[in-house]
Design a protein around this motif. Structure first.
Motif, PDB file in Angstrom:
ATOM      1  N   LEU A  53       0.587  -1.127  -0.055  1.00 17.22           N
ATOM      2  CA  LEU A  53       0.135  -0.126   0.115  1.00 17.22           C
ATOM      3  C   LEU A  53       1.092   1.314   0.136  1.00 17.22           C
ATOM      4  CD1 LEU A  53      -2.112  -1.489   2.686  1.00 17.22           C
ATOM      5  CD2 LEU A  53      -3.153  -0.582   0.549  1.00 17.22           C
ATOM      6  N   SER A  54       2.160   1.394  -0.431  1.00 17.84           N
ATOM      7  CA  SER A  54       2.927   2.387  -0.568  1.00 17.84           C
ATOM      8  C   SER A  54       2.357   3.584  -1.222  1.00 17.84           C
ATOM      9  CB  SER A  54       4.315   1.834  -1.330  1.00 17.84           C
ATOM     10  OG  SER A  54       5.048   0.862  -0.462  1.00 17.84           O
ATOM     11  N   GLY A  55       2.403   4.526  -0.574  1.00 18.20           N
ATOM     12  CA  GLY A  55       1.615   5.788  -1.281  1.00 18.20           C
ATOM     13  C   GLY A  55       0.249   5.747  -1.496  1.00 18.20           C
ATOM     14  N   ALA A  56      -0.361   4.735  -1.019  1.00 12.47           N
ATOM     15  CA  ALA A  56      -1.888   4.635  -1.103  1.00 12.47           C
ATOM     16  C   ALA A  56      -2.478   5.839  -0.145  1.00 12.47           C
ATOM     17  CB  ALA A  56      -2.437   3.364  -0.475  1.00 12.47           C
ATOM     18  N   ASP A  57      -3.604   6.195  -0.701  1.00 10.36           N
ATOM     19  CA  ASP A  57      -4.537   7.249  -0.222  1.00 10.36           C
ATOM     20  C   ASP A  57      -5.650   6.562   0.845  1.00 10.36           C
ATOM     21  OD1 ASP A  57      -5.874   9.435   1.111  1.00 10.36           O
ATOM     22  OD2 ASP A  57      -6.233  10.243  -1.057  1.00 10.36           O
ATOM     23  N   LEU A  58      -5.532   6.388   2.050  1.00  8.28           N
ATOM     24  CA  LEU A  58      -6.309   5.735   2.800  1.00  8.28           C
ATOM     25  C   LEU A  58      -7.033   6.867   3.691  1.00  8.28           C
ATOM     26  CD1 LEU A  58      -4.211   2.888   3.686  1.00  8.28           C
ATOM     27  CD2 LEU A  58      -6.331   2.631   2.367  1.00  8.28           C
ATOM     28  N   THR A  59      -7.122   8.064   3.126  1.00  6.63           N
ATOM     29  CA  THR A  59      -7.762   9.068   4.315  1.00  6.63           C
ATOM     30  C   THR A  59      -9.242   9.008   4.333  1.00  6.63           C
ATOM     31  OG1 THR A  59      -6.150  10.909   2.907  1.00  6.63           O
ATOM     32  CG2 THR A  59      -8.210  11.609   4.167  1.00  6.63           C
ATOM     33  N   ASN A  60      -9.438   9.084   5.714  1.00  6.72           N
ATOM     34  CA  ASN A  60     -10.882   8.870   6.095  1.00  6.72           C
ATOM     35  C   ASN A  60     -11.478   7.235   5.671  1.00  6.72           C
ATOM     36  OD1 ASN A  60     -11.386  11.377   7.148  1.00  6.72           O
ATOM     37  ND2 ASN A  60     -11.515  12.187   5.194  1.00  6.72           N
ATOM     38  N   ALA A  61     -10.425   6.218   5.282  1.00  6.60           N
ATOM     39  CA  ALA A  61     -10.876   4.992   5.147  1.00  6.60           C
ATOM     40  C   ALA A  61     -11.365   4.529   6.399  1.00  6.60           C
ATOM     41  CB  ALA A  61      -9.966   4.339   4.349  1.00  6.60           C
ATOM     42  N   SER A  62     -12.332   3.267   6.437  1.00 12.56           N
ATOM     43  CA  SER A  62     -12.964   2.556   7.702  1.00 12.56           C
ATOM     44  C   SER A  62     -12.265   1.038   7.205  1.00 12.56           C
ATOM     45  CB  SER A  62     -14.163   2.458   7.521  1.00 12.56           C
ATOM     46  OG  SER A  62     -14.696   1.555   8.738  1.00 12.56           O
ATOM     47  N   LEU A  63     -11.131   1.012   8.088  1.00 16.50           N
ATOM     48  CA  LEU A  63     -10.283  -0.343   8.040  1.00 16.50           C
ATOM     49  C   LEU A  63     -10.668  -1.011   9.403  1.00 16.50           C
ATOM     50  CD1 LEU A  63      -7.359   1.647   6.473  1.00 16.50           C
ATOM     51  CD2 LEU A  63      -8.451  -0.519   5.365  1.00 16.50           C
ATOM     52  N   SER A  64     -11.715  -0.741  10.178  1.00 14.91           N
ATOM     53  CA  SER A  64     -12.008  -1.269  11.211  1.00 14.91           C
ATOM     54  C   SER A  64     -11.983  -3.042  11.277  1.00 14.91           C
ATOM     55  CB  SER A  64     -13.306  -1.074  11.856  1.00 14.91           C
ATOM     56  OG  SER A  64     -13.825  -1.555  13.080  1.00 14.91           O
ATOM     57  N   GLY A  65     -11.201  -3.537  12.030  1.00 13.09           N
ATOM     58  CA  GLY A  65     -11.042  -5.090  12.006  1.00 13.09           C
ATOM     59  C   GLY A  65     -10.432  -5.544  10.821  1.00 13.09           C
ATOM     60  N   ALA A  66      -9.658  -4.753   9.879  1.00 11.87           N
ATOM     61  CA  ALA A  66      -8.978  -5.295   8.921  1.00 11.87           C
ATOM     62  C   ALA A  66      -7.591  -5.925   9.373  1.00 11.87           C
ATOM     63  CB  ALA A  66      -8.445  -4.244   7.941  1.00 11.87           C
ATOM     64  N   GLN A  67      -7.209  -7.055   8.416  1.00  9.43           N
ATOM     65  CA  GLN A  67      -5.930  -7.653   8.803  1.00  9.43           C
ATOM     66  C   GLN A  67      -4.918  -7.062   7.729  1.00  9.43           C
ATOM     67  OE1 GLN A  67      -5.642 -10.260  10.925  1.00  9.43           O
ATOM     68  NE2 GLN A  67      -7.793  -9.773  11.385  1.00  9.43           N
ATOM     69  N   MET A  68      -3.862  -6.393   8.318  1.00 15.29           N
ATOM     70  CA  MET A  68      -3.063  -5.781   7.650  1.00 15.29           C
ATOM     71  C   MET A  68      -1.563  -6.479   8.012  1.00 15.29           C
ATOM     72  SD  MET A  68      -4.585  -2.063   7.864  1.00 15.29           S
ATOM     73  CE  MET A  68      -3.662  -1.173   6.568  1.00 15.29           C
ATOM     74  N   ASN A  69      -1.507  -7.642   8.461  1.00 12.96           N
ATOM     75  CA  ASN A  69      -0.258  -7.984   8.890  1.00 12.96           C
ATOM     76  C   ASN A  69       0.651  -8.231   7.767  1.00 12.96           C
ATOM     77  OD1 ASN A  69      -1.538  -8.818  11.429  1.00 12.96           O
ATOM     78  ND2 ASN A  69      -2.124 -10.466  10.555  1.00 12.96           N
ATOM     79  N   ALA A  70       2.028  -7.741   8.224  1.00 13.58           N
ATOM     80  CA  ALA A  70       3.032  -7.813   7.183  1.00 13.58           C
ATOM     81  C   ALA A  70       2.647  -6.888   5.808  1.00 13.58           C
ATOM     82  CB  ALA A  70       3.522  -9.016   6.432  1.00 13.58           C
ATOM     83  N   ALA A  71       1.677  -6.080   5.907  1.00 12.23           N
ATOM     84  CA  ALA A  71       1.475  -5.182   4.782  1.00 12.23           C
ATOM     85  C   ALA A  71       2.572  -4.031   4.618  1.00 12.23           C
ATOM     86  CB  ALA A  71       0.002  -4.376   4.846  1.00 12.23           C
ATOM     87  N   ASN A  72       2.727  -3.570   3.254  1.00  9.02           N
ATOM     88  CA  ASN A  72       3.627  -2.336   3.141  1.00  9.02           C
ATOM     89  C   ASN A  72       2.800  -1.110   3.225  1.00  9.02           C
ATOM     90  OD1 ASN A  72       5.583  -0.536   2.607  1.00  9.02           O
ATOM     91  ND2 ASN A  72       6.371  -1.662   0.847  1.00  9.02           N
ATOM     92  N   LEU A  73       2.977  -0.454   4.226  1.00 10.65           N
ATOM     93  CA  LEU A  73       2.358   1.066   4.509  1.00 10.65           C
ATOM     94  C   LEU A  73       3.238   2.080   4.353  1.00 10.65           C
ATOM     95  CD1 LEU A  73       0.057  -0.107   7.615  1.00 10.65           C
ATOM     96  CD2 LEU A  73      -0.736   0.172   5.096  1.00 10.65           C
ATOM     97  N   ALA A  74       4.425   1.988   3.831  1.00  9.41           N
ATOM     98  CA  ALA A  74       5.153   2.928   3.556  1.00  9.41           C
ATOM     99  C   ALA A  74       4.964   4.141   2.680  1.00  9.41           C
ATOM    100  CB  ALA A  74       6.665   2.396   3.167  1.00  9.41           C
ATOM    101  N   GLY A  75       4.646   5.364   3.357  1.00  8.94           N
ATOM    102  CA  GLY A  75       4.146   6.305   2.412  1.00  8.94           C
ATOM    103  C   GLY A  75       2.689   6.557   2.313  1.00  8.94           C
ATOM    104  N   ALA A  76       1.866   5.592   2.832  1.00 11.49           N
ATOM    105  CA  ALA A  76       0.485   5.401   2.723  1.00 11.49           C
ATOM    106  C   ALA A  76      -0.291   6.754   3.827  1.00 11.49           C
ATOM    107  CB  ALA A  76      -0.077   4.276   3.399  1.00 11.49           C
ATOM    108  N   ASP A  77      -1.106   7.560   3.313  1.00  9.48           N
ATOM    109  CA  ASP A  77      -1.872   8.679   3.717  1.00  9.48           C
ATOM    110  C   ASP A  77      -2.861   7.844   4.680  1.00  9.48           C
ATOM    111  OD1 ASP A  77      -3.035  10.765   4.822  1.00  9.48           O
ATOM    112  OD2 ASP A  77      -2.830  11.876   3.065  1.00  9.48           O
ATOM    113  N   LEU A  78      -2.715   7.817   5.980  1.00  8.94           N
ATOM    114  CA  LEU A  78      -3.680   7.296   6.926  1.00  8.94           C
ATOM    115  C   LEU A  78      -4.441   8.409   7.578  1.00  8.94           C
ATOM    116  CD1 LEU A  78      -1.429   4.366   8.228  1.00  8.94           C
ATOM    117  CD2 LEU A  78      -3.685   4.048   6.716  1.00  8.94           C
TER     118      LEU A  78
END
Length: 129
Positions: A69-94
């Motif tokens: 998810l590098s560089g992904a725009d997750l602004t205002n996203a609902s990720l409640s209960g999401a499984q994100m183990n070992a995800a690459n969130l480098a540079g993602a906008d949370l």
């Protein structure tokens, strides 16, 4: 219609296809635009979502394990209960994302993004005294 690319997925959502719970594991979906989409329970495990626009999307209980998810725009996203183990969130906008009860074991983040991730996880951060 089989979904094999970002364009296929965008078209399916535009055409009103229900995507909740869909299995889209391991796909190259870099740059996909899914702003405001309902993607509850979707399986994006191992998928490339680099630079994806998932702002305002509902990804409740989604599987994003091992996803990029590098560089992904997750602004205002609902990720409640999401499984994100070992995800690459480098540079993602949370910014203002809801990660309540999300699992992020082993996820990669940039040092500069760590505070935003902690805020999204609803960790209370106190000022140094």
């Amino acid at each position: 219609m089989a979904i094999r690319s970002a364009t296929d997925l965008e078209n399916a959502i535009r055409d009103g296809k229900e995507m909740a719970g869909a299995d889209l594991a391991g796909l190259d979906l870099a740059g996909v635009r899914l702003r405001g989409s309902s993607l509850t329970g979707i399986n994006f495990s191992g998928s490339d979502l680099t630079d994806a626009d998932l702002s305002n999307a509902t990804l409740k209980d989604a599987d994003l394990s091992g996803a990029t998810l590098s560089g992904a725009d997750l602004t205002n996203a609902s990720l409640s209960g999401a499984q994100m183990n070992a995800a690459n969130l480098a540079g993602a906008d949370l910014t203002d994302a809801n990660l309540a009860h999300a699992r992020i074991d082993g996820a990669r983040v940039r040092r500069s993004d760590a505070i935003a991730l902690l805020v999204a996880l609803q960790v209370r951060i106190e000022e140094d005294v």
